[in-house]
Design an enzyme around this catalytic site. Structure first.
Site, PDB file in Angstrom:
ATOM      1  N   ASP A  58      28.057  -7.969  -7.475  1.00  0.00           N
ATOM      2  CA  ASP A  58      28.074  -7.341  -8.794  1.00  0.00           C
ATOM      3  C   ASP A  58      28.289  -5.831  -8.696  1.00  0.00           C
ATOM      4  OD1 ASP A  58      25.557  -6.827  -7.680  1.00  0.00           O
ATOM      5  OD2 ASP A  58      24.508  -8.154  -9.056  1.00  0.00           O
ATOM      6  N   ASN A  90      12.898 -11.465 -12.795  1.00  0.00           N
ATOM      7  CA  ASN A  90      13.076 -12.392 -13.916  1.00  0.00           C
ATOM      8  C   ASN A  90      13.851 -13.646 -13.500  1.00  0.00           C
ATOM      9  OD1 ASN A  90      15.691 -11.491 -13.657  1.00  0.00           O
ATOM     10  ND2 ASN A  90      15.862 -10.627 -15.715  1.00  0.00           N
ATOM     11  N   HIS A 136      16.827 -13.646 -11.949  1.00  0.00           N
ATOM     12  CA  HIS A 136      18.290 -13.542 -11.918  1.00  0.00           C
ATOM     13  C   HIS A 136      18.806 -13.585 -10.482  1.00  0.00           C
ATOM     14  CE1 HIS A 136      18.483  -8.806 -11.910  1.00  0.00           C
ATOM     15  NE2 HIS A 136      18.269  -9.270 -10.710  1.00  0.00           N
ATOM     16  N   GLU A 168      21.521 -13.170 -15.871  1.00  0.00           N
ATOM     17  CA  GLU A 168      20.182 -13.028 -16.437  1.00  0.00           C
ATOM     18  C   GLU A 168      19.708 -14.348 -17.055  1.00  0.00           C
ATOM     19  OE1 GLU A 168      18.765 -10.464 -15.526  1.00  0.00           O
ATOM     20  OE2 GLU A 168      19.777  -8.581 -16.015  1.00  0.00           O
TER      21      GLU A 168
HETATM   22  P1  PGA Z   1      15.574  -6.128  -5.335  1.00  0.00           P
HETATM   23  O1  PGA Z   1      16.538  -6.758  -6.418  1.00  0.00           O
HETATM   24  O2  PGA Z   1      16.065  -6.614  -4.009  1.00  0.00           O
HETATM   25  O3  PGA Z   1      15.762  -4.644  -5.496  1.00  0.00           O
HETATM   26  O4  PGA Z   1      14.202  -6.589  -5.646  1.00  0.00           O
HETATM   27  C1  PGA Z   1      16.818  -8.109  -6.370  1.00  0.00           C
HETATM   28  C2  PGA Z   1      17.661  -8.484  -7.530  1.00  0.00           C
HETATM   29  O5  PGA Z   1      17.528  -7.885  -8.601  1.00  0.00           O
HETATM   30  O6  PGA Z   1      18.470  -9.420  -7.385  1.00  0.00           O
END
Ligand code: PGA
Length: 248
Positions: free
Chosen positions: A65, A134, A136, A141
């Site tokens: 992304d 969350n 994702h 999302e």
């Molecule tokens: P993080 O993010 O590794 O910074 O916890 C993970 C994500 O949002 O996929």
């Protein structure tokens, strides 16, 4: 179906095993197509790869992304993150690195071109994933359609809050939209390794792996994938003890 869960003592152990997964893939297939993830979790894996220096000369890469509107040299962009964390320090060939242009003048066309480039490369052999608090994966999302390919998304408020540290701490400074591989692209990867570390991921990881398969928890789709390896540290895996180490 094969979903293997490995609960390891700590972050460094997760990073080391993730690096080994990539090395194993490259040993089998030197020109493997790797899907990379950003966020804080995979930083240790990338540090470990820089230390080990596997031969990445033929490796081809895509990223999950990118924030919409950010040029590749923006300090918050994932293009810059990938160069600084990994690509500038290993022998990957620049022409094999595929990063979305967050500042593309036509973002929809950029998404389509990225989708086509993945197909032209023969699909993703190994996709590295983190998991959002969350649930994702990529920027897919909760509630987003699972049938989508590479597409533009509006970020959840919780995602902008979680990612604010990279933008000076203010969630309002986190771009509101992003481009992301869709769930369809992710599940088409032939193998997936998901990294989850820290206690803040414990609840969502358990929901994703042992709860219902539902778009409300995007990572739950991984329960239906034929080849997934979950690498969790003890804190993130604390609610998964019963499943640890078992394929299913
Ligand atoms: P993080 O993010 O590794 O910074 O916890 C993970 C994500 O949002 O996929």
């Amino acid at each position: 179906m094969s979903l293997e869960i490995r609960i390891l003592p700590d972050y460094d152990a997760v990073s080391a095993m993730a690096a080994t997964e990539l090395e194993t893939m490259l040993a089998q297939k030197p020109d493997a197509v790797i899907g990379f993830a950003t966020g804080e979790t995979p930083r240790g894996m990338y540090r470990e790869l820089v230390r080990r220096q596997p031969n990445c000369r033929q490796m081809r890469t895509f990223n999950l992304d990118e924030y919409l509107g950010l040029p590749p040299d923006h300090p918050g962009s994932y293009a810059r993150y990938m160069h600084e964390a990994l690509f500038d320090h290993i022998n990957v060939q620049p022409e094999h690195v595929h990063l979305m242009r967050g500042d593309a003048s036509d973002p929809s066309a950029e998404c389509k071109a990225y989708e086509q480039a993945i197909a032209d490369a023969g699909g993703i052999d190994l996709q590295v994933l983190g998991i959002g608090r969350n649930g994702h994966i990529g920027f897919n999302e909760p509630g987003d359609e699972w049938t989508e390919g590479v597409h533009i998304v509006t970020l959840a408020e919780s995602t902008r809050i979680a990612n604010a540290p990279a933008f000076g701490g203010n969630p309002d400074d986190v771009p509101a939209q992003a481009m992301t591989l869709g769930i369809r692209n992710i599940v088409q990867a032939r193998r997936i390794v998901l990294l989850a570390t820290g206690a803040t991921k414990a609840d969502i990881l358990a929901q994703a792996l042992t709860g219902p398969v539902t778009p409300h928890v995007p990572a739950s789709i991984l329960q239906e994938h034929p080849s997934v390896l979950i690498l969790a540290d003890a804190a993130a895996g604390q609610h998964l003890g019963g499943n640890a180490g078992h394929g299913r």
